[in-house]
Design an enzyme around this catalytic site. Structure first.
Site, PDB file in Angstrom:
ATOM      1  N   GLY A 137      47.013  38.539  32.771  1.00  0.00           N
ATOM      2  CA  GLY A 137      46.551  38.724  31.397  1.00  0.00           C
ATOM      3  C   GLY A 137      47.433  39.634  30.567  1.00  0.00           C
ATOM      4  O   GLY A 137      47.034  40.073  29.492  1.00  0.00           O
TER       5      GLY A 137
ATOM      6  N   LYS B  28      37.103  33.048  33.776  1.00  0.00           N
ATOM      7  CA  LYS B  28      36.553  34.424  33.777  1.00  0.00           C
ATOM      8  C   LYS B  28      35.243  34.454  32.974  1.00  0.00           C
ATOM      9  O   LYS B  28      34.525  33.463  32.975  1.00  0.00           O
ATOM     10  CB  LYS B  28      37.576  35.420  33.234  1.00  0.00           C
ATOM     11  CG  LYS B  28      38.941  35.264  33.899  1.00  0.00           C
ATOM     12  CD  LYS B  28      39.831  36.423  33.621  1.00  0.00           C
ATOM     13  CE  LYS B  28      41.230  36.123  34.110  1.00  0.00           C
ATOM     14  NZ  LYS B  28      42.075  37.300  34.197  1.00  0.00           N
TER      15      LYS B  28
ATOM     16  N   ASN C  94      40.836  29.531  35.805  1.00  0.00           N
ATOM     17  CA  ASN C  94      39.811  30.565  35.961  1.00  0.00           C
ATOM     18  C   ASN C  94      39.394  31.040  34.571  1.00  0.00           C
ATOM     19  O   ASN C  94      40.124  31.769  33.918  1.00  0.00           O
ATOM     20  CB  ASN C  94      40.399  31.728  36.778  1.00  0.00           C
ATOM     21  CG  ASN C  94      39.466  32.919  36.844  1.00  0.00           C
ATOM     22  OD1 ASN C  94      38.264  32.798  36.569  1.00  0.00           O
ATOM     23  ND2 ASN C  94      40.006  34.083  37.204  1.00  0.00           N
TER      24      ASN C  94
ATOM     25  N   SER D  21      49.731  35.234  34.149  1.00  0.00           N
ATOM     26  CA  SER D  21      50.400  34.797  32.916  1.00  0.00           C
ATOM     27  C   SER D  21      51.202  33.511  33.080  1.00  0.00           C
ATOM     28  O   SER D  21      52.224  33.332  32.417  1.00  0.00           O
ATOM     29  CB  SER D  21      51.273  35.924  32.354  1.00  0.00           C
ATOM     30  OG  SER D  21      50.484  37.052  32.052  1.00  0.00           O
TER      31      SER D  21
ATOM     32  N   GLU E  76      40.076  41.581  39.636  1.00  0.00           N
ATOM     33  CA  GLU E  76      39.056  42.161  38.751  1.00  0.00           C
ATOM     34  C   GLU E  76      37.773  42.470  39.524  1.00  0.00           C
ATOM     35  O   GLU E  76      37.084  43.446  39.236  1.00  0.00           O
ATOM     36  CB  GLU E  76      38.803  41.200  37.575  1.00  0.00           C
ATOM     37  CG  GLU E  76      39.998  41.195  36.627  1.00  0.00           C
ATOM     38  CD  GLU E  76      40.230  39.905  35.877  1.00  0.00           C
ATOM     39  OE1 GLU E  76      39.334  39.051  35.826  1.00  0.00           O
ATOM     40  OE2 GLU E  76      41.350  39.739  35.349  1.00  0.00           O
TER      41      GLU E  76
ATOM     42  N   GLU F 219      48.417  36.870  43.173  1.00  0.00           N
ATOM     43  CA  GLU F 219      48.345  37.260  41.769  1.00  0.00           C
ATOM     44  C   GLU F 219      48.726  38.731  41.614  1.00  0.00           C
ATOM     45  O   GLU F 219      47.872  39.614  41.810  1.00  0.00           O
ATOM     46  CB  GLU F 219      46.920  37.082  41.254  1.00  0.00           C
ATOM     47  CG  GLU F 219      46.398  35.682  41.326  1.00  0.00           C
ATOM     48  CD  GLU F 219      45.312  35.453  40.288  1.00  0.00           C
ATOM     49  OE1 GLU F 219      45.492  34.565  39.467  1.00  0.00           O
ATOM     50  OE2 GLU F 219      44.323  36.201  40.282  1.00  0.00           O
TER      51      GLU F 219
ATOM     52  N   HIS G 297      39.367  38.232  43.676  1.00  0.00           N
ATOM     53  CA  HIS G 297      40.156  38.396  42.450  1.00  0.00           C
ATOM     54  C   HIS G 297      40.292  39.890  42.181  1.00  0.00           C
ATOM     55  O   HIS G 297      39.356  40.660  42.431  1.00  0.00           O
ATOM     56  CB  HIS G 297      39.453  37.692  41.281  1.00  0.00           C
ATOM     57  CG  HIS G 297      40.340  37.571  40.073  1.00  0.00           C
ATOM     58  ND1 HIS G 297      40.584  38.629  39.238  1.00  0.00           N
ATOM     59  CD2 HIS G 297      41.052  36.531  39.596  1.00  0.00           C
ATOM     60  CE1 HIS G 297      41.411  38.235  38.273  1.00  0.00           C
ATOM     61  NE2 HIS G 297      41.716  36.969  38.470  1.00  0.00           N
TER      62      HIS G 297
HETATM   63  C1  PEP Z   1      43.755  35.205  36.564  1.00  0.00           C
HETATM   64  O1  PEP Z   1      42.934  35.974  36.127  1.00  0.00           O
HETATM   65  O2  PEP Z   1      43.526  34.640  37.649  1.00  0.00           O
HETATM   66  C2  PEP Z   1      44.983  34.985  35.806  1.00  0.00           C
HETATM   67  C3  PEP Z   1      46.030  34.554  36.442  1.00  0.00           C
HETATM   68  O3  PEP Z   1      44.959  35.269  34.472  1.00  0.00           O
HETATM   69  P1  PEP Z   1      46.156  35.026  33.402  1.00  0.00           P
HETATM   70  O4  PEP Z   1      46.683  33.632  33.657  1.00  0.00           O
HETATM   71  O5  PEP Z   1      45.496  35.160  32.062  1.00  0.00           O
HETATM   72  O6  PEP Z   1      47.186  36.059  33.677  1.00  0.00           O
END
Ligand code: PEP
Length: 258
Positions: free
Chosen positions: A180, A12, A10, A220, A104, A174, A102
């Site tokens: 992040g 973003k 992803n 992460s 966000e 998630e 997601h």
């Molecule tokens: C994400 O935004 O879906 C995500 C898992 O980000 P990160 O791997 O940077 O934590």
């Protein structure tokens, strides 16, 4: 296991179309160098809308096995919805996956479970695969109610769905506190929730659907922890943010099985 693992990058709101070109070329090169076996791990990139045409051109012209998709979609077919993108626009560009829910988008665009479910429905009806995201905030995790919270998000989004349709989607767990932040859930934490998701799918839609639906972990994930995460029985892949922006690290993660 009948579920093909999926590594989904992803991006973003990162990378313009020129940078996208560079990343996909680099990813293809690293996957080739690693003799990547696409039967052992499906590889998916999820760029911003403005990069999709560029990604399509590279994938088609170089006959790459890399799949690509979108980070969001409209529930409307067409018309006066300024700024929105329809499923038809995405299928025309060869997208095969779309992310919805997601954290966000839930946070910055107030997306509800019902809207997330409607987006997933729209995507499935258009012949693409929804990647339905769920996950708890830190306060919920601290209160110890994370499993109930996540299951309620999924159940609200998939209310009245048939078992056959649920078997076709991907669910991405998630935990928000791990996105992040560099703070990964331990493999045991991730397995606890992914296992509970599969158990709930079995209760609601039957054992066969629960066996077919892929459940990813995201938050992460990186080349250092991917093997341990993927060794868990109910984790079928990863949704990867930061580490998917570097061709070498993303390709390395796709090769977790080696
Ligand atoms: C994400 O935004 O879906 C995500 C898992 O980000 P990160 O791997 O940077 O934590």
């Amino acid at each position: 296991m009948t579920r093909t693992p999926l590594m989904a990058g992803n991006w973003k709101m990162n990378l313009d179309h020129l940078e996208a070109n560079h990343l996909v070329q680099g990813l293809a090169m690293h996957l080739r160098d690693n003799n990547h076996d696409y039967d052992k791990c499906e590889v998916l990139v999820i760029p911003p809308f403005t990069d999709i045409r560029t990604v399509q051109t590279i994938v088609d012209s170089e006959e790459l096995n890399i799949k690509y998709g979108a980070q969001d979609v409209s529930i409307h077919d067409n018309g006066a919805y300024t700024g929105e993108i329809s499923t038809a626009m995405l299928t025309k560009l060869g997208c095969t996956y779309v992310v919805m829910g997601h954290s966000e988008r839930r946070e910055y665009h107030s997306e509800s479970d019902q809207l997330v479910g409607a987006k997933a429905r729209k995507v499935l009806d258009a012949g693409m695969t929804p990647i339905l995201c769920c996950g708890e905030a830190l306060e919920v995790r601290k209160a110890g109610t994370h499993v109930e919270f996540v299951l309620s998000q999924i159940r609200a989004a998939l209310e009245n769905w048939s078992a056959e349709d649920v078997a076709k989607i991907v669910i991405a767990y998630e935990p928000i506190w791990a996105i992040g932040t560099g703070e990964t859930a331990t493999a045991a934490d991730a397995q606890e929730v992914c296992g509970a998701i599969r158990q709930a799918l079995a209760e609601d839609f039957g054992a066969q659907t629960a066996e077919s639906t892929r459940v990813l972990y995201g938050g992460s994930a990186n080349p250092g922890n991917v093997k341990e995460l993927m060794a868990q029985p109910d984790i079928d892949g990863a949704l990867i943010g930061g580490a998917s922006l570097k061709a070498e690290s993303f390709a390395a993660m796709c090769g977790f099985y080696a």
